[in-house]
Design an enzyme around this catalytic site. Structure first.
Site, PDB file in Angstrom:
ATOM      1  NE  ARG A 170      -4.605  -3.059  -0.660  1.00 52.53           N
ATOM      2  CZ  ARG A 170      -4.037  -3.860  -1.556  1.00 52.53           C
ATOM      3  NH1 ARG A 170      -3.286  -4.870  -1.138  1.00 52.53           N
ATOM      4  NH2 ARG A 170      -4.205  -3.673  -2.849  1.00 52.53           N
ATOM      5  CB  SER A 219      -7.557   1.374  -4.482  1.00 51.87           C
ATOM      6  OG  SER A 219      -6.985   0.895  -5.680  1.00 51.87           O
ATOM      7  CD  GLU A 301      -6.693  -0.485  -0.874  1.00 51.79           C
ATOM      8  OE1 GLU A 301      -5.587  -0.365  -1.429  1.00 51.79           O
ATOM      9  OE2 GLU A 301      -7.565  -1.271  -1.268  1.00 51.79           O
TER      10      GLU A 301
END
Length: 311
Positions: A170, A219, A301
């Protein structure tokens, strides 16, 4: 920056005080000082080259993974539009504009017999997928990445390799203020009908387990183990974000108009009238409860930007 700053002439659209709530999936957020939608790459290069170097620049995709705080953003927001969403397949490679939606890229690639099916259920556009190394079902953008083109904060068009971006879970090393405008991805050969069938299965699985019809931003927290959920039967759930949230008793938790989804507890939902403060505040409450319950610190996130409204 100040709104009084003299801005360059543009061929695209430059708007002062644009509310960003209209441009995010969660439908929250105050105004940006300026919003710039360039006509093409040359327009973007010229704008950034001539823009005061003190002005903050924030590239924004389709707002699928973003909370803009209620006080807005003191920056020039760059949002790419129609001139940046082309999709061209050649052999096993697909070259796409940064504004092309991940789902559209997956479908266009599948029709050309190229397997990029993991992108089908990832919210957002390709620029964000590269920037955040988006992934699903055990495959990441880094696994299919060939190169990208970006415009630097100084207005230069450059080509970026995987080494330049240094892909991680990420994360990448894309410098602040740089705008990805194009990416080339390479999949494997596949039968178009089989690829289409696989994507249909993925969509059905997503819709069965995630609140895909509600206002979410994907998410909310990274999985503590640093892996995306594969959705396979043998997938280990011990350190999935949803599992530690459940263990902390926070599935369905509410704050104002914000809620942790009953369907999937790692999805933060705007139930209709949430503010950015509601959403971020609930997320921080979840992080606190999870730490108290398990000793694990969840990392966001969803990207959170801008300024809160002063108390």
């Amino acid at each position: 920056m100040t709104k009084e700053m003299i801005l360059p002439d543009v061929r695209g659209r430059l708007t002062e005080g644009q509310p960003l709530s209209d441009l995010t999936w969660l439908r929250v957020g105050g105004p940006a000082d300026w919003l710039f939608k360039p006509a093409d790459i040359d327009d973007l290069c010229a704008f950034l080259r001539e823009l005061d170097e003190k002005a903050r620049v924030f590239p924004m995709g389709v707002g699928s993974n973003l909370i803009v705080r209620d006080g807005g953003l003191r920056a020039v927001v760059i949002r790419l539009g129609r001139g940046f969403n082309g999709i061209e397949a050649d052999g096993t490679r697909v070259t796409v504009g940064a504004a092309a939606l991940d789902a559209h890229v997956a479908k266009k690639a599948a029709a050309a017999g190229i397997d990029l099916t993991f992108l089908r259920t990832i919210p957002g556009a390709i620029g964000g997928a590269v920037r955040m190394n988006a992934g699903c079902y055990g495959t990441y953008t880094a696994d299919v990445f060939v190169e990208a083109k970006a415009v630097t904060r100084a207005g230069e068009l450059v080509t970026l390799t995987a080494d330049d971006l240094n892909f991680r879970y990420r994360e990448t090393d894309l410098p602040e203020g740089w705008v990805i405008v194009e990416a080339t991805l390479e999949g494997t050969k596949g039968d178009p009908e089989e690829l289409e069938s696989r994507m249909a299965d993925q969509l059905a699985r997503r819709d069965a387990t995630q609140p895909s019809k509600e206002r979410t931003a994907g998410s909310t927290f990274r999985n503590p183990a640093g892996f995306s959920s594969t959705g396979e039967a043998d997938d280990v759930h011990d350190l999935k974000a949803w599992k530690v949230i459940d263990d902390a008793g926070m599935r369905g938790a509410r704050r104002g108009g914000a809620q942790m989804s009953e369907k999937h507890s790692n999805f933060l939902v705007n139930t209709g009238d949430a503010s950015a403060a509601d959403l971020e505040g609930l997320g921080e409450e979840v992080r606190k409860k999870v730490f108290q319950s398990s000793g694990i610190t969840l990392d966001w996130e969803i990207k959170r930007i801008g300024e809160p409204i002063p108390d």
